[in-house]
Structures are given as C-alpha cells and as structure tokens.
Design an enzyme around this catalytic site. Structure first.
Site, PDB file in Angstrom:
ATOM      1  CE  LYS A  69      17.914  77.489  54.500  1.00  0.00           C
ATOM      2  NZ  LYS A  69      17.854  78.084  53.171  1.00  0.00           N
ATOM      3  N   GLY A 134      12.698  84.765  55.541  1.00  0.00           N
ATOM      4  CA  GLY A 134      14.055  84.250  55.677  1.00  0.00           C
ATOM      5  C   GLY A 134      14.783  84.155  54.345  1.00  0.00           C
ATOM      6  CB  THR A 157       3.879  91.847  56.499  1.00  0.00           C
ATOM      7  OG1 THR A 157       2.976  90.745  56.387  1.00  0.00           O
ATOM      8  CG2 THR A 157       3.747  92.491  57.872  1.00  0.00           C
TER       9      THR A 157
HETATM   10  P1  ATR Z   1      11.003  81.810  53.746  1.00  0.00           P
HETATM   11  O1  ATR Z   1      12.039  81.296  54.701  1.00  0.00           O
HETATM   12  O2  ATR Z   1      10.705  80.864  52.603  1.00  0.00           O
HETATM   13  O3  ATR Z   1      11.289  83.192  53.270  1.00  0.00           O
HETATM   14  P2  ATR Z   1       9.068  82.938  55.525  1.00  0.00           P
HETATM   15  O4  ATR Z   1      10.149  83.517  56.366  1.00  0.00           O
HETATM   16  O5  ATR Z   1       7.870  82.329  56.178  1.00  0.00           O
HETATM   17  O6  ATR Z   1       9.625  81.809  54.571  1.00  0.00           O
HETATM   18  O7  ATR Z   1       8.583  84.089  54.498  1.00  0.00           O
HETATM   19  C1  ATR Z   1       7.585  83.855  53.559  1.00  0.00           C
HETATM   20  C2  ATR Z   1       7.497  85.075  52.635  1.00  0.00           C
HETATM   21  O8  ATR Z   1       6.487  84.826  51.663  1.00  0.00           O
HETATM   22  C3  ATR Z   1       7.077  86.351  53.341  1.00  0.00           C
HETATM   23  O9  ATR Z   1       7.625  87.461  52.657  1.00  0.00           O
HETATM   24  C4  ATR Z   1       5.551  86.302  53.202  1.00  0.00           C
HETATM   25  O10 ATR Z   1       4.906  87.545  53.329  1.00  0.00           O
HETATM   26  P3  ATR Z   1       4.544  88.092  54.813  1.00  0.00           P
HETATM   27  O11 ATR Z   1       5.830  88.586  55.397  1.00  0.00           O
HETATM   28  O12 ATR Z   1       3.552  89.158  54.565  1.00  0.00           O
HETATM   29  O13 ATR Z   1       3.978  86.911  55.560  1.00  0.00           O
HETATM   30  C5  ATR Z   1       5.477  85.808  51.771  1.00  0.00           C
HETATM   31  N1  ATR Z   1       4.181  85.174  51.444  1.00  0.00           N
HETATM   32  C6  ATR Z   1       3.734  83.966  51.860  1.00  0.00           C
HETATM   33  N2  ATR Z   1       2.530  83.703  51.297  1.00  0.00           N
HETATM   34  C7  ATR Z   1       2.228  84.764  50.510  1.00  0.00           C
HETATM   35  C8  ATR Z   1       1.134  85.088  49.665  1.00  0.00           C
HETATM   36  N3  ATR Z   1       0.108  84.253  49.522  1.00  0.00           N
HETATM   37  N4  ATR Z   1       1.160  86.265  48.991  1.00  0.00           N
HETATM   38  C9  ATR Z   1       2.204  87.111  49.147  1.00  0.00           C
HETATM   39  N5  ATR Z   1       3.280  86.867  49.923  1.00  0.00           N
HETATM   40  C10 ATR Z   1       3.284  85.714  50.598  1.00  0.00           C
END
Ligand code: ATR
Length: 284
Positions: A69, A134, A157
């Site tokens: 994307k 994303g 984060t």
């Molecule tokens: P997507 O396109 O599905 O949004 P991404 O861009 O990889 O995928 O984003 C994943 C999101 O899930 C992020 O907000 C991530 O937090 P970080 O920015 O801190 O990485 C969050 N996320 C993934 N695993 C997580 C977990 N176990 N607990 C809390 N947040 C999580």
C-alpha cells in the site's frame, strides 16, 4: 448485444485469503456491470512489474493489499488528497491515456461502516485510535473529515503516533478538531469510539489499552474481522461497549473502489448482510 468485460484484480503477498474477488463479483452482478476481478500474487520485490504487466494486459484497475500500500502511490501519476495524507493507496485506476490514478478508500470504508451500517455518529465524537501503522494512517484523515472532534492516537511506539499527529495537524486545525498522541499505557479518560488499528489481535496478544477507555455504549471497533478480532470484541463486550468487527469496513472500502472505477455505487449494505450470513454458517 454482448458488452466488453473489464479486468480488475487485487494484488498482494499473500493474497489467497482476500475476499475482494467475491465482493466485487457480487457488486458487478447486482449493478449489471460487466467485469472480471481476479487475485494476483506478486513477488515482494515485483510490485511495480506486476502493476505494469496487469495494465499492459488490459487491466482497468486494481486493489492493493499488504505489503504494497505504501509503494502504490509511487507508481501513480495522480494521487488523491487522501493518499497524500495517508502516504498509502489501496486502489489504482489505469486510464486509457496511460495515466494511473490512485486513491485510498480504507478510511471512507471505515467511516461508512460506522455511520451508515452501525448508525453511530462521528460528528462531534471523541475517538481513540489504537495503533499508528499503515492501517491507522489510512483512516485518520477520513475520521477527521467525518467530524470527529477529539482524536487520540495511542501507540506502542510514541514517535509514530506523534508523526501521525504532525502530518494531520493542518487538516485538524482547519476542521476545528483536536489531535493528541499517547503511549498505550498513558491513555486516560473514556471515548465515544475506540478503534483497534494495531496488528496486536493478529498476534493473539492482549488488548493493549486499559478497559477504562470504554464506557457502556461506546463503539469498540476492530479493523480486523473473523477470529483475529475475537479477543478485542469479547473484551469490549465485557465492558458493556458495542463491539463491531471490520467486515463492514472491508465491504465499504470495496464499494468506494467500485464507485471510483465504474462511477456506480453498489448496494454495499446488502452485500455486507449476505457476507455476515455466510460467515455465521461457517465453522470457526
Ligand atoms: P498495518 O499496516 O496493519 O497498520 P504496521 O504498519 O506494521 O501494519 O503497523 C502495525 C501497528 O500495530 C503499529 O501501530 C504497531 O505498533 P508499533 O508502531 O509500536 O510497532 C502495532 N502493534 C503490532 N504488534 C503490537 C503489539 N503486540 N502490541 C501493541 N501494538 C502492536
């Protein structure tokens, strides 16, 4: 007299799980549009080639899913304001003059599902958006444009939540809305709408925010659907909130893409009801 059939697809890696072909086939049937919609698995380093091959084969447009994307706007000659704000696109249209137009219909789909299908007003609402990847970036602009008054973005984060606030600050100001960034642990107060846009449910982890963000009657929305959303939905129901999964968002973003390509709005509520009935019959 027979009419030409136009070709569309969803491109991703993986893509086998995608329900988009079934949804678009049903839209086409219900609107009388003549089109074929396929799945295309493309190599992780082969997205640009996949798009150009598809256009060369007569493709009229495609949906873009994980992990392409953010790469999609780079191939387009015209990006909508939504794409510029989100930094990501999920819909490409190949025009006869060779130009490629792109849009991001994810946020429109979420807003349509919340306001039309769930009947929950976003105008003036306080919203907690959990996640800043994303998926969250794709819906923040449309949530603001739908009239949400206060939006808190909470993320593991913090810097990523702050970056989203910064990139959407001008729009928020223009609309008289307030944006805030927070860590997951520091979120305080409760919200009219809580949206889970993290991948945490996919990983089977616990819901990453305190239950006090919900009050009875709050809408608790997971952008996932099926088993991936179940933990969040159960958690929300236990707080007396109204749980909703992302199936409606999936159908509504597809409807927006269909309208972008064909200029015809499909009966999305009907297709959502059909899909919900089908899924209810499937064993979990
Ligand atoms: P997507 O396109 O599905 O949004 P991404 O861009 O990889 O995928 O984003 C994943 C999101 O899930 C992020 O907000 C991530 O937090 P970080 O920015 O801190 O990485 C969050 N996320 C993934 N695993 C997580 C977990 N176990 N607990 C809390 N947040 C999580």
């Amino acid at each position: 007299m027979s009419q030409a059939t136009d070709l569309y697809c969803v491109m991703g890696n993986p893509v086998a799980h995608s329900r988009s072909p079934a949804i678009h086939a049903r839209f086409a049937e219900l609107t009388g549009e003549h089109l074929v919609y396929e799945r295309r698995l493309v190599a992780l380093d082969g997205f640009a080639e996949g798009v150009h091959d598809f256009a060369a084969q007569g493709g009229r447009g495609c949906n873009v899913t994980v992990p392409f994307k953010t790469e999609a706007p780079l191939l387009a000659t015209h990006c909508s304001e939504r794409v510029q704000l989100a930094g990501a696109a999920n819909t490409l249209a190949f025009r006869p003059d060779g130009s490629i137009h792109c849009d991001n219909t994810d946020g429109l789909g979420l807003v349509a599902d919340i306001t039309r299908n769930a009947g929950v007003a976003l105008q003036g609402a306080s919203v907690l958006l959990v996640g800043a990847g994303g998926a969250a970036a794709g819906v923040l602009g449309p949530l603001l444009q739908a009239g949400a008054r206060h939006i808190t973005i909470a993320n593991r984060t913090l810097a990523k939540a702050q970056a989203l606030v910064q990139s959407h600050q001008a729009l928020a100001k223009e609309l008289g809305a307030q944006l805030a960034a927070s860590t997951l642990a520091a979120v305080s107060g409760d919200f009219d709408v809580v949206i889970n846009a993290t991948a945490s449910s996919l990983a089977g982890d616990a819901v990453p925010v305190a239950a006090s963000v919900l009050r009875p009657g709050s809408l608790a929305y997971d952008m996932m659907y099926g088993p991936a959303a179940q933990g969040f939905l159960d958690w929300a129901a236990a707080q007396g909130a109204v749980p909703r999964d992302g199936l409606g968002m999936l159908v509504e973003q597809a409807a927006e893409a269909f309208a972008f390509w064909r200029g015809v709005r499909p009966p999305s509520a009907q297709v959502l009801a059909e899909l919900q009935a089908q899924l209810a019959l499937q064993p979990h």
